[in-house]
Scaffold this active site. Structure first.
Site, PDB file in Angstrom:
ATOM      1  N   PHE A 149      48.706  41.850  32.638  1.00 33.99           N
ATOM      2  CA  PHE A 149      48.407  43.361  32.383  1.00 33.99           C
ATOM      3  C   PHE A 149      49.322  44.641  33.398  1.00 33.99           C
ATOM      4  O   PHE A 149      49.064  45.181  33.763  1.00 33.99           O
ATOM      5  CB  PHE A 149      47.621  43.356  31.505  1.00 33.99           C
ATOM      6  CG  PHE A 149      45.494  44.050  32.335  1.00 33.99           C
ATOM      7  CD1 PHE A 149      45.733  45.653  33.209  1.00 33.99           C
ATOM      8  CD2 PHE A 149      45.804  42.396  32.663  1.00 33.99           C
ATOM      9  CE1 PHE A 149      44.547  45.556  33.072  1.00 33.99           C
ATOM     10  CE2 PHE A 149      44.141  43.028  33.658  1.00 33.99           C
ATOM     11  CZ  PHE A 149      43.937  44.586  34.038  1.00 33.99           C
ATOM     12  N   CYS A 281      45.226  41.619  42.191  1.00 36.25           N
ATOM     13  CA  CYS A 281      45.379  40.586  42.339  1.00 36.25           C
ATOM     14  C   CYS A 281      44.954  40.727  44.074  1.00 36.25           C
ATOM     15  O   CYS A 281      44.343  40.292  44.891  1.00 36.25           O
ATOM     16  CB  CYS A 281      46.558  39.653  42.671  1.00 36.25           C
ATOM     17  SG  CYS A 281      47.424  40.027  43.306  1.00 36.25           S
ATOM     18  N   GLU A 384      36.214  36.680  40.267  1.00 38.90           N
ATOM     19  CA  GLU A 384      36.531  37.417  40.576  1.00 38.90           C
ATOM     20  C   GLU A 384      36.088  39.251  39.244  1.00 38.90           C
ATOM     21  O   GLU A 384      36.058  38.491  38.146  1.00 38.90           O
ATOM     22  CB  GLU A 384      37.968  37.675  39.785  1.00 38.90           C
ATOM     23  CG  GLU A 384      39.157  39.026  40.277  1.00 38.90           C
ATOM     24  CD  GLU A 384      39.923  38.118  40.290  1.00 38.90           C
ATOM     25  OE1 GLU A 384      40.056  37.505  38.905  1.00 38.90           O
ATOM     26  OE2 GLU A 384      41.535  38.565  40.282  1.00 38.90           O
TER      27      GLU A 384
HETATM   28  P1  NAD Z   1      45.268  36.644  32.093  1.00 39.31           P
HETATM   29  O1  NAD Z   1      45.288  35.346  32.285  1.00 39.31           O
HETATM   30  O2  NAD Z   1      44.102  37.312  30.789  1.00 39.31           O
HETATM   31  O3  NAD Z   1      46.737  37.017  30.629  1.00 39.31           O
HETATM   32  C1  NAD Z   1      47.809  36.788  31.708  1.00 39.31           C
HETATM   33  C2  NAD Z   1      48.950  36.444  30.707  1.00 39.31           C
HETATM   34  O4  NAD Z   1      48.362  34.743  29.937  1.00 39.31           O
HETATM   35  C3  NAD Z   1      49.451  37.478  29.717  1.00 39.31           C
HETATM   36  O5  NAD Z   1      50.658  37.757  29.209  1.00 39.31           O
HETATM   37  C4  NAD Z   1      48.719  36.938  28.411  1.00 39.31           C
HETATM   38  O6  NAD Z   1      49.311  36.827  27.255  1.00 39.31           O
HETATM   39  C5  NAD Z   1      48.570  35.246  28.347  1.00 39.31           C
HETATM   40  N1  NAD Z   1      47.428  34.705  28.154  1.00 39.31           N
HETATM   41  C6  NAD Z   1      46.060  35.502  27.867  1.00 39.31           C
HETATM   42  N2  NAD Z   1      45.210  33.981  27.660  1.00 39.31           N
HETATM   43  C7  NAD Z   1      45.756  33.062  27.563  1.00 39.31           C
HETATM   44  C8  NAD Z   1      45.990  31.007  27.175  1.00 39.31           C
HETATM   45  N3  NAD Z   1      44.685  31.022  26.203  1.00 39.31           N
HETATM   46  N4  NAD Z   1      46.720  30.536  26.718  1.00 39.31           N
HETATM   47  C9  NAD Z   1      47.303  30.731  27.384  1.00 39.31           C
HETATM   48  N5  NAD Z   1      48.220  32.115  27.850  1.00 39.31           N
HETATM   49  C10 NAD Z   1      47.485  33.258  27.587  1.00 39.31           C
HETATM   50  O7  NAD Z   1      44.866  37.333  32.770  1.00 39.31           O
HETATM   51  P2  NAD Z   1      45.393  39.205  33.160  1.00 39.31           P
HETATM   52  O8  NAD Z   1      44.090  39.730  32.804  1.00 39.31           O
HETATM   53  O9  NAD Z   1      46.492  39.791  31.903  1.00 39.31           O
HETATM   54  O10 NAD Z   1      45.492  39.650  34.866  1.00 39.31           O
HETATM   55  C11 NAD Z   1      44.746  39.588  35.582  1.00 39.31           C
HETATM   56  C12 NAD Z   1      44.235  38.357  36.129  1.00 39.31           C
HETATM   57  O11 NAD Z   1      45.676  38.210  36.745  1.00 39.31           O
HETATM   58  C13 NAD Z   1      43.264  38.181  37.348  1.00 39.31           C
HETATM   59  O12 NAD Z   1      42.839  37.502  37.476  1.00 39.31           O
HETATM   60  C14 NAD Z   1      45.000  38.573  38.644  1.00 39.31           C
HETATM   61  O13 NAD Z   1      43.961  38.099  39.689  1.00 39.31           O
HETATM   62  C15 NAD Z   1      45.181  37.861  38.478  1.00 39.31           C
HETATM   63  N6  NAD Z   1      47.051  38.017  38.980  1.00 39.31           N
HETATM   64  C16 NAD Z   1      47.519  37.623  39.872  1.00 39.31           C
HETATM   65  C17 NAD Z   1      48.789  37.462  41.137  1.00 39.31           C
HETATM   66  C18 NAD Z   1      48.814  37.047  42.196  1.00 39.31           C
HETATM   67  O14 NAD Z   1      50.152  37.090  41.784  1.00 39.31           O
HETATM   68  N7  NAD Z   1      48.041  36.087  42.490  1.00 39.31           N
HETATM   69  C19 NAD Z   1      49.041  38.831  40.368  1.00 39.31           C
HETATM   70  C20 NAD Z   1      48.983  40.005  39.560  1.00 39.31           C
HETATM   71  C21 NAD Z   1      47.374  39.330  38.208  1.00 39.31           C
END
Ligand code: NAD
Length: 499
Positions: A149, A281, A384
């Site tokens: 998101f 992130c 985090e």
């Molecule tokens: P999230 O893991 O909740 O969701 C990411 C994606 O995974 C979404 O599209 C979601 O629909 C899907 N998803 C959620 N739960 C799932 C499940 N149980 N099974 C399969 N798919 C699932 O992450 P978020 O809250 O959207 O984003 C924040 C996180 O992303 C933080 O941990 C942040 O550090 C990380 N992030 C990392 C980077 C990087 O480049 N390392 C960049 C941006 C964000």
């Protein structure tokens, strides 16, 4: 209630699974739309469309594919304000920050205009008598991306622009929290000249993700999100024989040496710790001043700066430093972690727990927090938080500070603030983290370098964007060709070295 759609085969398509998720306006707490959550049958339809369209797109010469990217850049600039507004309305970040989200994606699209150069293979003339050898980079076919998101414009573009420039079809499964901008991007790509079916958006949650993992036609998965989901998708995706890269969570340390310019370091910590409400992130979530005097002087500089932070809705324009967090659940999780920090004995020197914004009492706003005397065993250090909460861990020496960053399970980004070039070089050489800032708090590499963390922050061999993306989204094929010169030597049965 406004109902969002999928974008399949160049059309806005209503969801048929019967499942929906609420999309909130985080500033007011109101539900502003609902987004369909795809099932495996809907994913299958998108994959069939992609598979039918992809071979023709792969056969378009790379220069013409690059022209679509050129036009797309123009359209992003044309619609920048509209995209930023739609992004802020669902994510909550400020308008300038939302425009930055689009801009950092746009820069990767610009890089992809170089596809004809980046896709050039290698050729060896005369690898043997009458023998030439060449390698080419071919598209994978149908690729998929699952995005978080917190950067609903930038991260989708980091994935789909190189994938499509390489000749693939791409299915994007964006975050269900802020799906409108990804849908707008797909429309703009078609306005730029992309054939229908090459970029599709299938909204959804775990069911849609599992449908991607299980689909035999999908060749690769790019994922960005939290570490537990990254590990799940990497493990299952690889076992299905797919090419997978997954980028996960972070806990980024900023080491402040005794010789650092402390005003510069304090300003940097404010932007990197509290910008975008800490939902980045690459946010700095741990400050590590070296020595008690440095720590005291740094905290003394941070407190008045934090107290001046302006928290508010994006509609206040440039007048706010950061907005609400994305959901009520995210807010509750942040406040729970703050309580755990207090319970475990960290000193809460700026307490944002009572923060409330008049007129926006139902919004998901979280006041800024600053902890001092945090120790590595505490939950607020290990986990985090993804909110406007900065933890200070006091280190007695440079080696102790370095060890903290090294021992943490995450390894996305880190920074050192110092005037000592020797310390900075030593830090960059030794620390086991993917992206390093020297007097730079958020060292996000530019489009023509690559982005990726180490340890539990990334799974897979290649980074995002830059030259690595062109490797990830292509396969190498190597051709050895022999055109006999007319001299016949009969059959050869052994594996001969090149003459
Ligand atoms: P999230 O893991 O909740 O969701 C990411 C994606 O995974 C979404 O599209 C979601 O629909 C899907 N998803 C959620 N739960 C799932 C499940 N149980 N099974 C399969 N798919 C699932 O992450 P978020 O809250 O959207 O984003 C924040 C996180 O992303 C933080 O941990 C942040 O550090 C990380 N992030 C990392 C980077 C990087 O480049 N390392 C960049 C941006 C964000």
């Amino acid at each position: 209630m406004r109902e969002l759609t999928h974008y399949i085969g160049g059309e806005h398509v209503r969801g048929t699974s019967g499942r929906f998720a609420d999309v909130f306006n985080p500033a007011t707490g109101e539900v502003q739309a609902r987004v369909p959550l795809a099932d495996a049958a809907e994913m299958d339809r998108a994959v069939a469309v992609a598979a039918a369209a992809q071979p023709k797109w792969a056969a378009v010469n790379p220069q013409r594919r690059a022209r679509v990217m050129m036009k797309f850049v123009d359209l992003l600039n044309r619609d920048m304000d509209k995209l930023a507004e739609a992004l802020s309305r669902e994510h909550g970040k400020t308008l300038p920050d939302a425009a930055g989200d689009v801009q950092r994606g746009l820069e990767v699209v610009e890089y992809c205009i170089g596809a004809p150069e980046l896709l050039k293979g290698a050729f060896t003339d005369g690898a043997g008598p009458g023998i030439d050898m060449y390698s080419m980079r071919q598209a994978l076919g149908v690729c998929a991306g699952i995005t978080p998101f917190n950067f609903p414009a930038m991260i989708p573009m980091w994935m789909f622009a190189p994938a499509i420039a390489c000749g693939n079809a791409f299915i994007l499964k964006p975050s269900e929290r802020d799906p409108s901008v990804p849908l707008m991007l797909a429309e703009l790509m078609e306005e730029a000249g992309l054939p229908k079916g090459i970029l599709q958006v299938v909204n959804g949650d775990k069911a849609a993700v599992d449908a991607i993992i299980d689909h035999p036609v999908i060749q690769s998965i790019g994922f960005v999100g939290s570490t537990p989901i990254a590990e799940y998708i990497y493990g299952r995706g690889c076992s299905m024989g797919k090419r997978v890269q997954c980028f996960g969570g972070a806990k980024n340390h900023m080491i402040v040496m005794p010789d650092a310019d402390l005003d510069l370091a304090a300003d940097a910590l404010i932007g990197a710790g509290y910008g975008a409400a800490g939902e980045r992130c690459m946010a700095i979530s741990v400050a590590v001043p070296v020595g008690e005097a440095t720590a005291d002087a740094l905290i003394a500089r941070l407190i008045p700066r934090i107290e001046k932070l302006k928290v508010g809705p994006y509609t206040s324009g440039k007048d706010v430093d950061y907005g609400p967090v994305v959901t009520a659940a995210a807010k509750a999780n942040i406040l729970r972690l703050v309580e755990s920090g207090v319970a475990e004995g960290a000193k809460l020197v700026v307490d944002g727990r009572d923060f409330s914004l008049q007129g926006y009492e139902n919004g998901f706003f979280v006041g800024p927090h600053l902890f001092d005397h945090v120790t590595p065993e505490m939950e607020i250090y290990r986990k985090e938080i993804f909110g406007p909460v900065l933890s200070t861990v006091r280190a007695a020496s440079y080696e102790e500070a370095l060890k903290l960053a090294m021992d943490h399970e995450y390894g996305n980004g880190t920074a050192i603030f110092t005037r000592d070039g020797d310390a900075a070089r030593d830090f960059a050489a030794r620390v086991n983290v993917g992206m390093i800032g020297i007097n730079v708090p958020i060292p996000v590499p530019l489009a023509y370098h690559t982005f990726g963390g180490w340890k539990k922050s990334a799974f897979g061999d290649l980074n995002q964007h830059g030259p690595d993306a062109f490797r990830f989204y292509t396969r190498t094929k190597t051709v050895t060709s022999r055109w006999p010169s007319g001299i016949k030597q009969g059959s050869a049965f052994n594996f001969k070295p090149m003459e």
